[in-house]
Enzyme design. Structure first.
Site, PDB file in Angstrom:
ATOM      1  N   HIS A  11       0.572   3.840 -10.438  1.00  0.00           N
ATOM      2  CA  HIS A  11      -0.396   4.256  -9.419  1.00  0.00           C
ATOM      3  C   HIS A  11       0.307   4.974  -8.246  1.00  0.00           C
ATOM      4  O   HIS A  11       0.332   4.459  -7.134  1.00  0.00           O
ATOM      5  CB  HIS A  11      -1.105   2.991  -8.924  1.00  0.00           C
ATOM      6  CG  HIS A  11      -2.359   3.211  -8.139  1.00  0.00           C
ATOM      7  ND1 HIS A  11      -2.397   3.891  -6.951  1.00  0.00           N
ATOM      8  CD2 HIS A  11      -3.633   2.809  -8.370  1.00  0.00           C
ATOM      9  CE1 HIS A  11      -3.617   3.907  -6.476  1.00  0.00           C
ATOM     10  NE2 HIS A  11      -4.399   3.268  -7.302  1.00  0.00           N
ATOM     11  N   ARG A  16       1.750  -5.898 -10.025  1.00  0.00           N
ATOM     12  CA  ARG A  16       2.117  -5.377  -8.694  1.00  0.00           C
ATOM     13  C   ARG A  16       2.205  -6.469  -7.629  1.00  0.00           C
ATOM     14  O   ARG A  16       2.686  -6.221  -6.528  1.00  0.00           O
ATOM     15  CB  ARG A  16       1.131  -4.290  -8.260  1.00  0.00           C
ATOM     16  CG  ARG A  16      -0.295  -4.795  -8.017  1.00  0.00           C
ATOM     17  CD  ARG A  16      -1.184  -3.684  -7.460  1.00  0.00           C
ATOM     18  NE  ARG A  16      -2.541  -4.172  -7.179  1.00  0.00           N
ATOM     19  CZ  ARG A  16      -3.426  -3.519  -6.439  1.00  0.00           C
ATOM     20  NH1 ARG A  16      -3.116  -2.342  -5.926  1.00  0.00           N
ATOM     21  NH2 ARG A  16      -4.640  -4.024  -6.209  1.00  0.00           N
ATOM     22  N   ARG A  42       0.854  -1.221   0.000  1.00  0.00           N
ATOM     23  CA  ARG A  42       0.000   0.000   0.000  1.00  0.00           C
ATOM     24  C   ARG A  42       0.870   1.244   0.000  1.00  0.00           C
ATOM     25  O   ARG A  42       1.639   1.498   0.939  1.00  0.00           O
ATOM     26  CB  ARG A  42      -0.910   0.002   1.224  1.00  0.00           C
ATOM     27  CG  ARG A  42      -1.750   1.254   1.388  1.00  0.00           C
ATOM     28  CD  ARG A  42      -2.807   1.408   0.335  1.00  0.00           C
ATOM     29  NE  ARG A  42      -3.744   0.280   0.378  1.00  0.00           N
ATOM     30  CZ  ARG A  42      -4.665   0.057  -0.558  1.00  0.00           C
ATOM     31  NH1 ARG A  42      -4.735   0.864  -1.602  1.00  0.00           N
ATOM     32  NH2 ARG A  42      -5.484  -0.974  -0.468  1.00  0.00           N
ATOM     33  N   ASP A  97     -12.291  10.203  -7.059  1.00  0.00           N
ATOM     34  CA  ASP A  97     -11.770   9.064  -7.827  1.00  0.00           C
ATOM     35  C   ASP A  97     -12.077   9.367  -9.290  1.00  0.00           C
ATOM     36  O   ASP A  97     -13.150   9.068  -9.789  1.00  0.00           O
ATOM     37  CB  ASP A  97     -12.455   7.761  -7.369  1.00  0.00           C
ATOM     38  CG  ASP A  97     -11.675   6.531  -7.791  1.00  0.00           C
ATOM     39  OD1 ASP A  97     -11.963   5.444  -7.249  1.00  0.00           O
ATOM     40  OD2 ASP A  97     -10.785   6.665  -8.659  1.00  0.00           O
ATOM     41  N   GLU A 116      -1.913   9.407 -11.192  1.00  0.00           N
ATOM     42  CA  GLU A 116      -1.489   8.167 -11.833  1.00  0.00           C
ATOM     43  C   GLU A 116      -1.407   8.321 -13.355  1.00  0.00           C
ATOM     44  O   GLU A 116      -2.422   8.590 -14.010  1.00  0.00           O
ATOM     45  CB  GLU A 116      -2.452   7.049 -11.472  1.00  0.00           C
ATOM     46  CG  GLU A 116      -2.686   6.900  -9.968  1.00  0.00           C
ATOM     47  CD  GLU A 116      -3.899   6.068  -9.629  1.00  0.00           C
ATOM     48  OE1 GLU A 116      -4.230   5.150 -10.413  1.00  0.00           O
ATOM     49  OE2 GLU A 116      -4.528   6.341  -8.583  1.00  0.00           O
TER      50      GLU A 116
END
Ligand code: TA6
Length: 302
Positions: free
Chosen positions: A175, A105, A79, A219, A276
């Site tokens: 990201h 990832r 994270r 978002d 991102e």
């Protein structure tokens, strides 16, 4: 540190270490990471996920946000830092059973090369090739390469090569979680008058005329933009320039979402913002057999 982790680090240092600049160590959870310290900056890059977790210019503050409760078990995505989302961004386009943000990832990458340049910068190149596991998630042959260059800037470039005999769709996002002094103070410019998909308001298409400020969960998937983004607070301004991308994601989970994320402190939203560099939505690329697509970004202090 387990013996195998130490051995792994020892072998990597033998083959790829750069004296006084780049060494491999067992990091959190025993996961192997490269530690880069040169005259411009310091940085950490885990082989798991090819995951940049730290970048700090000399005499400066951390540029990248890393959750203090991030999990380093070699299974769950770390994270914070710069998760590499590929071959899809967000949920899988058609199969909800697939992992969010693809397979890159949460894969174990390997070291391709390291290099020290005359101007004092350091480059680490990591690779990931298709294998029996990836084929289950993504039924194509591919080669990924991530080049990370540490100077007074942080540059990363993901090269995606289609080694299959047929084309495939390639969605991606670098990201990046940026460290900010206070979410109430941040302004993001460079996205003015650009249409975005609002994922927290029914996927409606919207646009703003001024810089973006954060006062609730945001978002956003900005489409059709190759523009540089500036992340401004009273403390500093970060500049994020990009290549090979015409979509940019802006995300802050705010209070409720942050509380629902198990590996993020409840107040984590106050000191981070994600900008991102992506190939998402209408910007997902189709890569022909034998071709390579490159997507990259350079982050610098203004
Ligand atoms: O980039 C924003 C986003 O797609 C959000 O919707 C949120 O899910 C975030 O990524 C984090 O995703 P993760 O799977 O890492 O928890």
């Amino acid at each position: 540190m387990s013996n195998s982790d130490q051995m792994n680090a020892d072998v990597l240092n033998e083959e790829h270490g750069i004296e006084n600049q780049l060494r491999f160590v067992a990091g959190n959870g025993g996961l192997t990471k490269a530690v880069i310290e040169n005259r411009h900056a310091t940085a950490d890059i885990y082989l798991f996920g090819a995951h940049v977790t730290r970048f700090r210019p000399i005499n400066g503050d951390d540029v990248i946000w890393l959750s203090p409760t991030a999990v380093f078990d070699g299974v769950k995505a770390i994270r914070g830092g710069i998760p590499i989302c590929w071959p899809w961004f967000g949920p899988h386009p058609t199969d909800d059973s697939m992992p969010a943000h693809g397979l890159a990832r949460t894969s174990h990458w390997h070291v391709l090369s390291t290099n020290a340049t005359a101007d004092g910068a350091t480059t680490l190149s990591l690779g990931l090739e298709s294998n029996a596991h990836t084929q289950i998630l993504f039924p194509f042959q591919f080669q990924l390469r991530l080049d990370v260059t540490i100077s007074k800037k942080l540059s990363i470039e993901l090269s995606i090569t289609n080694t299959d005999s047929q084309p495939f769709d390639s969605g991606a996002a670098l990201h990046t979680y940026y460290q900010i002094s206070d979410v109430k103070d941040v302004q993001c410019s460079g996205l003015e008058n650009v249409d975005y998909i609002d994922k927290v308001d029914g996927m409606k298409i919207k646009s703003d005329q001024g810089p973006v400020r954060i006062t609730a969960e945001e978002d956003r998937v900005y489409v059709n933009t190759a523009d540089t983004v500036m992340i401004k607070t009273a403390a500093r301004t970060l500049r994020v320039a990009k290549e090979g991308s015409r979509s940019t994601i802006l995300w802050n989970p705010w209070i409720d979402k942050a509380r629902s994320i198990s590996d993020m402190p409840n107040d984590g939203y106050q000191t981070m913002i994600c900008i991102e560099t992506a190939n998402a939505a209408s910007d997902v690329r189709q890569i022909a057999a034998g071709d390579t697509h490159r997507i990259g970004q350079t982050t610098s202090l203004v």
